[in-house]
Write a protein that holds these residues in place. Structure first.
Motif, short mmCIF file in Angstrom:
data_model
loop_
_atom_site.label_atom_id
_atom_site.label_comp_id
_atom_site.label_asym_id
_atom_site.label_seq_id
_atom_site.Cartn_x
_atom_site.Cartn_y
_atom_site.Cartn_z
N TYR A 78 8.12 -4.73 -8.53
CA TYR A 78 7.76 -3.91 -9.70
C TYR A 78 8.64 -4.32 -10.88
CZ TYR A 78 4.31 -1.20 -7.24
OH TYR A 78 3.16 -0.82 -6.56
N TYR A 80 -3.18 0.51 -11.00
CA TYR A 80 -3.07 1.91 -11.36
C TYR A 80 -3.89 2.16 -12.62
CZ TYR A 80 1.02 1.56 -8.29
OH TYR A 80 1.85 1.34 -7.24
N HIS A 133 0.83 -1.21 0.00
CA HIS A 133 0.00 0.00 0.00
C HIS A 133 0.86 1.25 0.00
CE1 HIS A 133 -1.95 3.23 2.48
NE2 HIS A 133 -2.78 3.15 1.46
N THR A 173 -4.80 -0.44 -3.70
CA THR A 173 -4.06 -1.62 -3.28
C THR A 173 -5.00 -2.54 -2.53
OG1 THR A 173 -2.11 -0.22 -2.95
CG2 THR A 173 -2.01 -2.44 -2.05
N THR A 181 -1.89 -4.51 -6.75
CA THR A 181 -1.92 -3.05 -6.78
C THR A 181 -2.27 -2.64 -8.21
OG1 THR A 181 -0.16 -2.99 -5.12
CG2 THR A 181 -0.68 -0.93 -6.25
N ALA A 209 -5.21 5.04 -8.16
CA ALA A 209 -4.71 3.68 -7.91
C ALA A 209 -5.36 3.13 -6.66
CB ALA A 209 -3.19 3.69 -7.75
N GLU A 250 1.98 2.23 -3.41
CA GLU A 250 0.97 2.91 -4.22
C GLU A 250 1.17 4.43 -4.11
OE1 GLU A 250 -3.55 4.20 -3.63
OE2 GLU A 250 -3.14 2.11 -3.08
N HIS A 251 1.50 4.91 -2.91
CA HIS A 251 1.78 6.33 -2.71
C HIS A 251 3.07 6.76 -3.39
CE1 HIS A 251 -1.13 7.30 0.72
NE2 HIS A 251 -1.31 6.01 0.49
#
Length: 453
Positions: free
Chosen positions: A213, A118, A78, A111, A116, A109, A81-82
């Motif tokens: 990622y 977007y 999470h 989570t 996750t 987006a 995501e920020h």
């Protein structure tokens, strides 16, 4: 209780073919899908849609709180995501928003426990810029330690905001009771102590980005009005050099539950009493109908045509609402029935009424006509839920992320159409049994008016 993503009640009548080649649409999913996997493992799905110059751009990464196996390091999926909006060397923080804002893109987006996701939604004219910017941040995210610390404090503030309502504390209490080993034991936000310690975990955050990622852990969905050849040329150019490989971890398996469990939340302020009945049930899978069965089961047991709804909401008016927090998960999770009561003294009556409906189903007493009606209603809902490229992209991305295949939505829809009354009964008999039940209650503080208790 409330999850981060609402339940998607979708259904169709016929399975679509696999995505090895471009597909023709069907009555229930009337859009053509084209899929290509790049050499680095990135799956790219394009969906031509008659949106007159509008496009949706959805990126789903198969990482959520499920992946947080290291002690003291929960909440990072999470948190990322920020951080993914912080910029790169080529596009420093703020530039992405300036460029996309010029075109009028809606950008956000979310989570969950497992993924996750977007999404950006706006004019096709901005798509070349969007592809460049998105590929750059997924390949080359850059942020300083001071920026990291600032955002970590913002995440802590988000926890405090969510903790001001009963839902988060209920989810924490239920997870703690129902899970003893699996990482579903913590919520997507993470354990509170871990969130407070986040500002000191800058290097770990960089490691998290490198681990998860990665192109082979990511799927890209482009839906709308665009030139497919041009789009794929740009995607290959900008995403092709992305060369990281996803990490390999062992998520602890949850042992079978062998006896009933309970959990309770004393809420310090006046609110309505709440009740949750939750059972461990199988994971969503592209190769089984387990998630489809549970989706239909929600509507059958506590939907607006159910006997429980008629009895508890309409006739006796013991509850404000009944429902479920069931959402598809990559690993075995929980099927739940929820109730928001009007008076705490009715806990037992409501609990027994819900369990009685489960017992009837497990005993083979199934209303086949109502099952069919639920399926017909869901088919209509599926079509109505695909009205914009954003709707299509997010639903495709969600099911692809959970099921691990770009045609996940089609597989789920096909399985939903095949659910039979006998399957519902057998599923309830096998899984919704007393030894597998975790019961959660929330008791509010007595109000000054005396109306809560």
């Amino acid at each position: 209780m409330r999850r981060l993503l609402p339940l998607l009640l979708l259904l169709l009548g016929t399975a679509l073919p696999a995505l090895a080649q471009p597909q023709a649409g069907s009555q229930a999913f009337p859009y053509t899908l084209k899929t290509e996997k790049l050499a680095n493992g990135l799956t790219v799905v394009r969906v031509p849609y008659p949106s007159q110059g509008i496009v949706s751009y959805v990126t789903v990464v198969r990482v959520g709180s499920r992946n947080e196996v290291e002690a003291g390091k929960t909440g990072f999926a999470h948190f990322f995501e920020h951080m993914m909006f912080k910029g790169t060397k080529r596009h420093p923080e703020g530039e992405r928003e300036r460029i996309l804002g010029t075109f009028g893109f809606d950008d956000n987006a979310f989570t969950t426990d497992d993924i996750t996701l977007y999404y950006s939604y706006g004019p096709s004219a901005g798509l070349p810029f969007l592809i460049d910017i998105e590929a750059d941040r997924f390949r080359n995210l850059e942020y300083s330690e001071p920026s990291f610390r600032t955002e970590a404090l913002a995440v802590l503030g988000e926890y405090h905001k969510n903790a001001a309502a009963p839902y988060l504390k209920m989810e924490e209490a239920l997870n703690a009771a129902a899970f003893t080993k699996h990482t579903y034991r913590h919520t997507t936000l993470g354990f509170y102590d871990d969130i407070k310690a986040m500002p000191e975990a800058y290097q770990y955050s960089r490691d998290f980005f490198e681990r998860w990622y990665t192109p082979d852990n990511t799927m890209l969905f482009i839906v709308g009005d665009f030139d497919d050849d041009q789009v794929m040329q740009l995607v290959r150019e900008h995403y092709g050099p992305w060369d990281r490989k996803t990490a390999s971890i062992q998520v602890p398996k949850e042992p079978p539950q062998t006896q009933p469990r309970t959990a309770h939340v004393d809420w310090p302020q006046p609110t309505q009493p709440r009740l949750v009945l939750a059972w461990h049930t199988p994971a969503a899978s592209a190769n089984t109908s387990d998630s489809a069965l549970q989706t239909v089961l929600v509507a059958y047991l506590v939907g607006p045509t159910s006997p429980a709804y008629k009895q508890l909401v309409l006739d006796k008016q013991l509850v404000e609402a009944i429902g479920s927090d069931y959402v598809e998960h990559r690993d075995p999770h929980l099927f739940s029935l929820t109730a928001t009561l009007k008076n705490e003294k009715d806990y037992d009556r409501v609990r027994l009424a819900l369990l009685q409906e489960v017992s009837r189903l497990a005993a083979g007493k199934v209303d086949a006509a109502r099952v069919k009606a639920i399926q017909d209603n869901a088919r209509y809902g599926a079509l109505m839920a695909l009205q914009t490229p954003r709707d299509v992209g997010i639903q495709l991305g969600w099911y692809a992320g959970i099921l691990g295949t770009p045609d996940g939505l089609q597989r789920q829809l096909a399985n939903l159409a095949k659910v039979t009354p006998a399957q519902l009964s057998e599923f309830a008999k096998r899984h919704l049994k007393a030894t597998n039940l975790t019961l959660l209650s929330l008791t509010p503080k007595v109000s000054d008016a005396g109306g809560t208790k």
